[in-house]
Enzyme design. Structure first.
Site, PDB file in Angstrom:
ATOM      1  N   CYS A  48     -13.116   4.819  -6.440  1.00  0.00           N
ATOM      2  CA  CYS A  48     -13.172   5.504  -7.734  1.00  0.00           C
ATOM      3  C   CYS A  48     -12.328   4.717  -8.740  1.00  0.00           C
ATOM      4  O   CYS A  48     -11.160   4.427  -8.473  1.00  0.00           O
ATOM      5  CB  CYS A  48     -12.632   6.923  -7.590  1.00  0.00           C
ATOM      6  SG  CYS A  48     -12.503   7.811  -9.152  1.00  0.00           S
ATOM      7  N   CYS A  51      -9.167   7.044  -9.823  1.00  0.00           N
ATOM      8  CA  CYS A  51      -8.068   7.445  -8.937  1.00  0.00           C
ATOM      9  C   CYS A  51      -7.934   6.597  -7.679  1.00  0.00           C
ATOM     10  O   CYS A  51      -6.980   6.777  -6.921  1.00  0.00           O
ATOM     11  CB  CYS A  51      -8.220   8.918  -8.547  1.00  0.00           C
ATOM     12  SG  CYS A  51      -9.540   9.213  -7.363  1.00  0.00           S
ATOM     13  N   CYS A  97     -16.403  12.356  -7.994  1.00  0.00           N
ATOM     14  CA  CYS A  97     -15.316  12.065  -7.064  1.00  0.00           C
ATOM     15  C   CYS A  97     -14.678  13.378  -6.610  1.00  0.00           C
ATOM     16  O   CYS A  97     -14.284  14.194  -7.436  1.00  0.00           O
ATOM     17  CB  CYS A  97     -14.282  11.179  -7.757  1.00  0.00           C
ATOM     18  SG  CYS A  97     -12.784  10.919  -6.778  1.00  0.00           S
ATOM     19  N   CYS A 100     -10.717  13.416  -7.967  1.00  0.00           N
ATOM     20  CA  CYS A 100     -10.307  13.583  -9.370  1.00  0.00           C
ATOM     21  C   CYS A 100     -11.412  14.168 -10.248  1.00  0.00           C
ATOM     22  O   CYS A 100     -11.166  14.442 -11.417  1.00  0.00           O
ATOM     23  CB  CYS A 100      -9.841  12.250  -9.950  1.00  0.00           C
ATOM     24  SG  CYS A 100     -11.165  11.088 -10.289  1.00  0.00           S
ATOM     25  N   CYS A 120     -27.201   7.367  -6.563  1.00  0.00           N
ATOM     26  CA  CYS A 120     -27.427   6.423  -7.659  1.00  0.00           C
ATOM     27  C   CYS A 120     -26.174   6.428  -8.531  1.00  0.00           C
ATOM     28  O   CYS A 120     -25.929   7.378  -9.274  1.00  0.00           O
ATOM     29  CB  CYS A 120     -28.656   6.878  -8.448  1.00  0.00           C
ATOM     30  SG  CYS A 120     -29.120   5.772  -9.776  1.00  0.00           S
TER      31      CYS A 120
END
Ligand SMILES: [Zn+2]
Length: 135
Positions: A48, A51, A97, A100, A120
């Protein structure tokens, strides 16, 4: 000065590029074939960009031909979460995510075996950690 509802956004706006911010915080979508990772086959992990949570791995990445990085499975169960997205008059599953809440992309039921899923994902939501350098 008015109170801001999401004070952390100001910090993120400085740390992220405008496109990274638009995708992860505002649910934007990068143009197909414009991102860094859609054609990448380099072994490694996709984190991510907000984060650093490990989201996907090169082992589950495949070429969907869509112009966005596509995966048939997250790195670990629970790395990402989905929720229904009814924008643009469509019913889609939005992927974010689990750590976060950053928007990552969408998941579609037209992926390859064994899951039949196509995550995707926008390159702008990802940071890549190369595994190949250790030899
Ligand atoms: Zn995150």
């Amino acid at each position: 000065m008015k109170d801001r509802k999401h004070p952390p956004d100001e910090d993120l706006a400085r740390r992220l590029t405008p496109e990274q911010f638009n995708v992860t915080q505002e649910g934007g979508t990068e143009r197909p074939f414009s991102g860094r990772y859609h054609a990448s086959k380099t072994p490694g992990e996709y984190l991510c960009v907000v984060c650093g949570n490990e989201l996907f791995r090169s082992g589950e990445k495949y070429d969907s031909g869509t112009g966005w990085p596509s995966f048939w499975e997250p790195a670990v169960e629970g790395a990402v979460e989905t929720r229904q997205d009814l924008s643009f008059g469509q019913v889609r599953e939005e992927v974010h995510c689990a750590n976060c809440g950053a928007h990552l992309g969408h998941v579609f039921p037209d992926g390859p075996r064994p899951t039949g899923l196509r995550y995707c994902i926008n390159s702008a939501a990802l940071d890549f950690r190369d595994e190949g350098e250790r030899g």
